[in-house]
Design a protein around this motif. Structure first.
Motif, PDB file in Angstrom:
ATOM      1  N   LEU A 182       0.825  -1.214   0.000  1.00  0.00           N
ATOM      2  CA  LEU A 182       0.000   0.000   0.000  1.00  0.00           C
ATOM      3  C   LEU A 182       0.856   1.260   0.000  1.00  0.00           C
ATOM      4  O   LEU A 182       0.494   2.272  -0.597  1.00  0.00           O
ATOM      5  N   GLU A 188      -9.633   2.834  -3.573  1.00  0.00           N
ATOM      6  CA  GLU A 188      -8.896   2.161  -2.506  1.00  0.00           C
ATOM      7  C   GLU A 188      -9.009   0.646  -2.641  1.00  0.00           C
ATOM      8  O   GLU A 188      -8.036  -0.086  -2.450  1.00  0.00           O
ATOM      9  N   ARG A 198      -6.647  -0.658  -5.238  1.00  0.00           N
ATOM     10  CA  ARG A 198      -5.265  -0.731  -4.764  1.00  0.00           C
ATOM     11  C   ARG A 198      -5.063  -1.874  -3.772  1.00  0.00           C
ATOM     12  O   ARG A 198      -4.051  -2.572  -3.810  1.00  0.00           O
ATOM     13  N   ILE A 199      -6.041  -2.069  -2.882  1.00  0.00           N
ATOM     14  CA  ILE A 199      -5.920  -3.161  -1.909  1.00  0.00           C
ATOM     15  C   ILE A 199      -5.929  -4.511  -2.630  1.00  0.00           C
ATOM     16  O   ILE A 199      -5.133  -5.406  -2.337  1.00  0.00           O
TER      17      ILE A 199
END
Length: 568
Positions: free
Chosen positions: A385, A441, A444-445
């Motif tokens: 991250l 998000e 990306r996770i």
């Protein structure tokens, strides 16, 4: 990796063969051009659900074929194929799938026809597709524990297998106790039923090979007249004057006169003698059979009645006498258990207590290993991250404490409930991932997880279907680099609308559609450097390529080559 994909009459694709290679392949094009259709075709090769709706309008069937070249004979896909009796010459796997307008679907692996479930088992070892539905899975806490177990690899797998061994014993014992502890009225009804069944089987006095013997005897009695006539005729042919044996006897006498004159005459004489004596024996046997032959209509009636009784029992208790006897033995044991119910309940309760201790012990050991890997996974995700500009985010693999009794804690996958928590912004408390993360998000996770797990899975081809949704700017660049990093260990196919991702491609495929004679069809074209500049420029500006945009694109491509060299 997937070297070649052939698609025929699939949706708006008429006929298309796509050659692929190692590294990162990016598919770009206008919305609706058919990029996702190509991914749908690959998904069908991995055992996805087919439908007649996929077939191009006016055609009878759609055909998809994929050629996979694997690294060695120990690849998981080859080992799995071998379990189903599928050979893989030169470590290659060819998957073919045809869907017909009638709804029929035919799958073949290396030429051998297989079921959809078999295709799915082998396909999942070859292809890993990630798209928006994976975002949904990531939001579902039920998928978090399997992800943690996957990260733990063999150590968790072995501990889980040990736990499941004890869990199976616990479940079987628990179910036996529950069944025996049913109310007395239900148990009495059950006892009456199986006592009747047991008596019926016992009184029949069945013998294991009895049916075969009866069928053979019935065959003889049913054909008594035919058998008697044939035996009589055969005996007459051998025994009467001027019949078979008389003539052979004459031949034997004549040959005996000259057998000492030549070796060949001796051999002929011996042959005829042997034949004569053999026929003499056969004649005696035929006579004995005739003497024993006796027509017994009452016996035939008894056999028919007995076979009817056996067939009646077979319809109720098993397809063969052996199965009937096995069932009788099983219910005899159940009768004893019910008649001695109290002692059996006490015995099962002690047994359940012992296996419960074993399963809880194995569960605790599994939990300890999971918690160790949860810490490792948390650290790895934080690092990922950070590289995706979520360096302030806090991720946690949380083991959910419950107030359930120990019996309710014992589940097939262990004693644990796991959920991913995250705080995306400083000062915000950790909350369940399903309630806090935005689309960008989540992208990306998910990509962070994929980058971690791709090192453990050994998947041949990883496919990202618009996983870069909701991001832009430097985050987009970070995602592009992360996707390329995944491709350094596996073949990656990626549908993207981000110019940063397209710039990182080793192979850039442009997907377009055109109308010809009133029909729409999709085409796939590998782009050369100049064409890539034009396409990435279109992705940036959405308009005609200006000199400024062209300069910017060339700079992006040069920067991408530099980054790729560093990653490799």
């Amino acid at each position: 990796m997937l070297l070649e994909l052939s698609i025929r009459n699939f949706a708006i694709i008429e006929k298309q063969t796509i050659s692929l290679n190692q590294g990162l392949t990016v598919l770009t094009g206008e919305t609706g051009a058919g990029k996702s259709i190509i991914i749908d075709a690959i998904q069908l090769l991995a055992g996805g659900r087919g439908s007649a709706e996929f077939i191009r309008h006016g055609e009878e069937k759609a055909e998809i074929e994929g050629f996979f070249q694997l690294t060695d004979s120990s690849h998981p896909a080859i080992l799995k194929a071998r379990e189903f009796g599928i050979d893989s010459e030169d470590n290659a796997i060819i998957i073919q799938r045809a869907m017909y307008i009638t709804g029929k679907s035919i799958c073949r692996i290396n030429g051998k026809m297989v079921t959809i479930s078999t295709l799915r088992e082998i396909g999942r070892k070859l292809i890993d597709i990630h798209g928006q539905h994976e975002h949904q899975e990531l939001m579902d806490p039920d998928f978090h524990l399997p992800l943690l177990d996957e990260y733990g690899g063999p150590e968790i797998s072995e501990a889980l297998a040990e736990y499941k061994h004890h869990y199976k014993q616990y479940l079987e014992t628990s179910q036996s106790l529950k069944k025996l502890s049913e109310n007395e009225q239900t148990m009495a009804h059950r006892l009456d039923l199986i006592q009747f069944q047991y008596n019926e089987i016992k009184n029949a006095e069945l013998e294991p090979d009895e049916e075969d013997r009866l069928l053979e005897e019935r065959q003889k009695l049913s054909n008594f007249e035919k058998v008697h006539q044939s035996l009589s005729n055969a005996y007459g042919s051998l025994n009467n004057e001027n019949t078979g044996l008389d003539w052979i006897g004459n031949a034997m006498t004549e040959l005996e006169r000259i057998e000492n004159l030549d070796e060949e005459y001796q051999q002929l004489s011996d042959t005829v003698k042997n034949a004569f004596y053999l026929l003499e024996d056969a004649k005696s046997s035929v006579r004995s059979q005739l003497d024993m032959l006796e027509y017994e209509p009452e016996r035939l009636h008894d056999i028919e009645a007995r076979l009817n009784e056996i067939n009646h029992l077979k319809r109720k208790y098993g397809k063969t006498i052996d199965k009937i006897l096995e069932y009788g033995a099983a219910i005899e044991e159940e009768i004893d258990t019910i008649l001695n119910r109290e002692s059996h309940i006490e015995k099962l309760m002690k047994q359940l207590d012992a296996v419960k201790k074993e399963v809880l012990l194995a569960g605790d050991e599994l939990t300890d290993i999971r918690k160790k890997y949860a810490l490792s996974l948390t650290e790895a995700i934080h690092q990922e991250l950070k590289e995706l500009y979520m360096d302030k985010a806090v991720f946690d693999v949380r083991f959910i404490e419950t107030n359930d009794a120990s019996d309710e804690l014992i589940r097939q996958d262990g004693l644990d409930k796991v959920e991913f928590y995250i705080s995306a912004n400083p000062g915000e408390p950790l909350k369940p991932l399903s309630k806090t993360a935005s689309g960008g998000e989540l992208s990306r996770i998910m990509l962070a997880l994929k980058n971690i797990f791709s090192k453990h899975q050994g998947i041949t081809s990883i496919i990202f279907d618009e996983v870069d949704t909701g991001v832009s700017g430097r985050v987009a660049q970070a995602i592009a680099e992360k996707i390329y990093r995944v491709s350094s260990g596996s073949q990656v196919l990626c549908i993207s609308h981000l110019p940063q991702v397209a710039a990182m491609a080793d192979i850039h495929l442009f997907i377009s559609k055109e109308i010809n004679e009133g029909r729409t069809k999709t085409s796939v074209k590998p782009l050369e450097k100049a064409e890539r500049v034009e396409e990435i420029g279109r992705m940036i500006s959405g308009k005609e390529l200006t000199s400024l945009t062209e300069e910017h694109v060339r700079e992006m491509l040069e920067q991408a080559e530099h980054i790729k060299a560093v990653i490799v």
